[in-house]
Scaffold this active site. Sequence first.
Site, PDB file in Angstrom:
ATOM      1  CG  HIS A  90      -5.901  -4.070   5.618  1.00  0.00           C
ATOM      2  ND1 HIS A  90      -5.195  -2.938   5.314  1.00  0.00           N
ATOM      3  CD2 HIS A  90      -5.274  -5.079   5.898  1.00  0.00           C
ATOM      4  CE1 HIS A  90      -3.778  -3.490   5.442  1.00  0.00           C
ATOM      5  NE2 HIS A  90      -3.964  -4.747   5.800  1.00  0.00           N
ATOM      6  CG  HIS A 121      -8.807   2.207   1.977  1.00  0.00           C
ATOM      7  ND1 HIS A 121      -7.537   1.484   1.576  1.00  0.00           N
ATOM      8  CD2 HIS A 121      -8.684   2.496   3.201  1.00  0.00           C
ATOM      9  CE1 HIS A 121      -6.802   1.662   2.699  1.00  0.00           C
ATOM     10  NE2 HIS A 121      -7.376   2.551   3.592  1.00  0.00           N
ATOM     11  CD1 TRP A 166      -2.515   1.774   0.652  1.00  0.00           C
ATOM     12  CD2 TRP A 166      -1.285   2.633   1.971  1.00  0.00           C
ATOM     13  NE1 TRP A 166      -2.926   3.149   0.777  1.00  0.00           N
ATOM     14  CE2 TRP A 166      -2.003   3.480   1.826  1.00  0.00           C
ATOM     15  CE3 TRP A 166      -0.294   2.887   3.003  1.00  0.00           C
ATOM     16  CZ2 TRP A 166      -2.058   4.876   2.366  1.00  0.00           C
ATOM     17  CZ3 TRP A 166      -0.477   3.819   3.733  1.00  0.00           C
ATOM     18  CH2 TRP A 166      -1.428   4.890   3.213  1.00  0.00           C
ATOM     19  CD  GLU A 178      -4.564  -1.313   2.247  1.00  0.00           C
ATOM     20  OE1 GLU A 178      -3.426  -1.525   2.665  1.00  0.00           O
ATOM     21  OE2 GLU A 178      -5.807  -1.156   2.800  1.00  0.00           O
ATOM     22  CE  LYS A 223      -6.575   6.111   2.766  1.00  0.00           C
ATOM     23  NZ  LYS A 223      -5.614   6.572   3.970  1.00  0.00           N
ATOM     24  CG  ASP A 232      -5.064  -1.016   8.328  1.00  0.00           C
ATOM     25  OD1 ASP A 232      -4.356  -0.506   9.205  1.00  0.00           O
ATOM     26  OD2 ASP A 232      -5.175  -0.586   7.175  1.00  0.00           O
ATOM     27  CG  ASP A 292      -7.385   4.041   9.544  1.00  0.00           C
ATOM     28  OD1 ASP A 292      -7.112   2.726   8.979  1.00  0.00           O
ATOM     29  OD2 ASP A 292      -7.070   4.873   8.728  1.00  0.00           O
ATOM     30  CG  ASP A 349      -8.714  -0.727   4.800  1.00  0.00           C
ATOM     31  OD1 ASP A 349      -9.648  -0.194   5.211  1.00  0.00           O
ATOM     32  OD2 ASP A 349      -7.516  -0.594   5.562  1.00  0.00           O
ATOM     33  CG  ASP A 405      -9.968   7.621  10.927  1.00  0.00           C
ATOM     34  OD1 ASP A 405      -9.115   7.442  10.449  1.00  0.00           O
ATOM     35  OD2 ASP A 405     -10.588   6.902  11.887  1.00  0.00           O
TER      36      ASP A 405
END
Length: 417
Positions: free
Chosen positions: A285, A261, A182, A223, A225, A324, A295, A258, A293
């Site tokens: 993830h 993302h 990533w 990965e 995003k 993650d 995460d 993820d 955000d």
Amino acid sequence: MTNYNDAKQRYEELGIDCEKAIEILKNISVSLHCWQGDDVRGFDSDPNKPLTGGIQTTGNYKGRARDYKELMADLDEVLKLIPGKPKMNLHASYAIFEDGEWVDRDKLEPKHFEKWVEFCKERGLGCDFNPTFFSHEKCDPLTLSSANEETRKFWIEHGKACIRISNYLAKELNDKCVMNIWTGDGFKDIPGDRLGPRKRYQESIDEILKEPYDFNKVKPCVESKVFGIGVESYTVGSSEFALSYAAFNKDKCIPLMDNGHYHPTEVVSDKIPSLLTFFDEIALHVTRPIRWDSDHVVLFDDETKEIAREIVRCGIDRVNIALDYFDASINRISAWVTGYRNVQKALLFALLQPTAELKKLQDEQNFSKLMVVQEELKTMPFNEIWDEYCKRCNKPKDGVWYKEVERYEREVLSKRG
Ligand code: RNT
Ligand code: ZN
């Protein structure tokens, strides 16, 4: 005990085998990300430098791990409190240097991860790995997609070094090593060239994957995003880029999604079977996106449950699951344990579904009953099965483990400067 037996019987009436679900879950490996313990700072450079690459931690809760000993001690605390089959997940920036030695990321070697191998061996854990293409002076801000050949070469060498380290981890720990690529490459504002960086990114990954590895043991991933903070206008490794790269290089790498993302109304639960139509294997993830955000700590929420249901339906062996997220505003052990336990809960919840019946109802167009059955599953005595699962793993049940986190905070974390 009777509680479990009563609950088990309720599930049996629906044709669901709790014993089998518990046995399956014990063996589903879920990767535990080392970077929740120190706010993604790592050990290879000044811990006070800013995080770059479009990721950010917020908060300054006491007790951040400041070196590998503290991080390992914290991980041991986490391992006491999570059921199931955890696996470590390391970033290259967590290399351990000793006796004043230091090398830059393009020169990393397996020996810089020897202590981690020992840590994993003593605890019977496998280990996944990640090159670290962010928070470094050679991000210009691009890395693998940089127009500067020297910069790009540096990061390619880093990627190759990470393949060698992944080979080493897989061999030493006798377990598959998922190595995720990533980068936060992208621009804050409207680019003048979108194709150029993507072509260079493609060529760089091609170069990295020329480093030899056994694809049964080392699984490079790409990965994607949508955007990052400070990287709002353009992301080189977009979804289309990463999926196309993986699809055109199926013999060398797999796609990684993820669930933080994507645009807010897109759901990874639905993307899992889409990708598994074409790929034998994918990686995930698991996180919780909120507004900008990607995460936040994973909760036992609808989408996490739906992701778990798709993993169970499509084939547990086909999905590499990793956590993650990073939260610096609450006790970091609690953040780790809460997210991990919630992924376990979601998987158990998914294993306790009458999968064959739901499929049949759908195929017979019995949508009324499909809705009713799915709704009623929500209020089954799930907690009793979860408690029993924790007990069989010799791990504390809900309502008990947090006291241990409080003790550790009092005795260890609050003493850190
Ligand atoms: C960032 C990506 C990436 C990182 C880790 C630290 O948005 O999700 O996976 O979180 O590599
Ligand atoms: Zn991620």
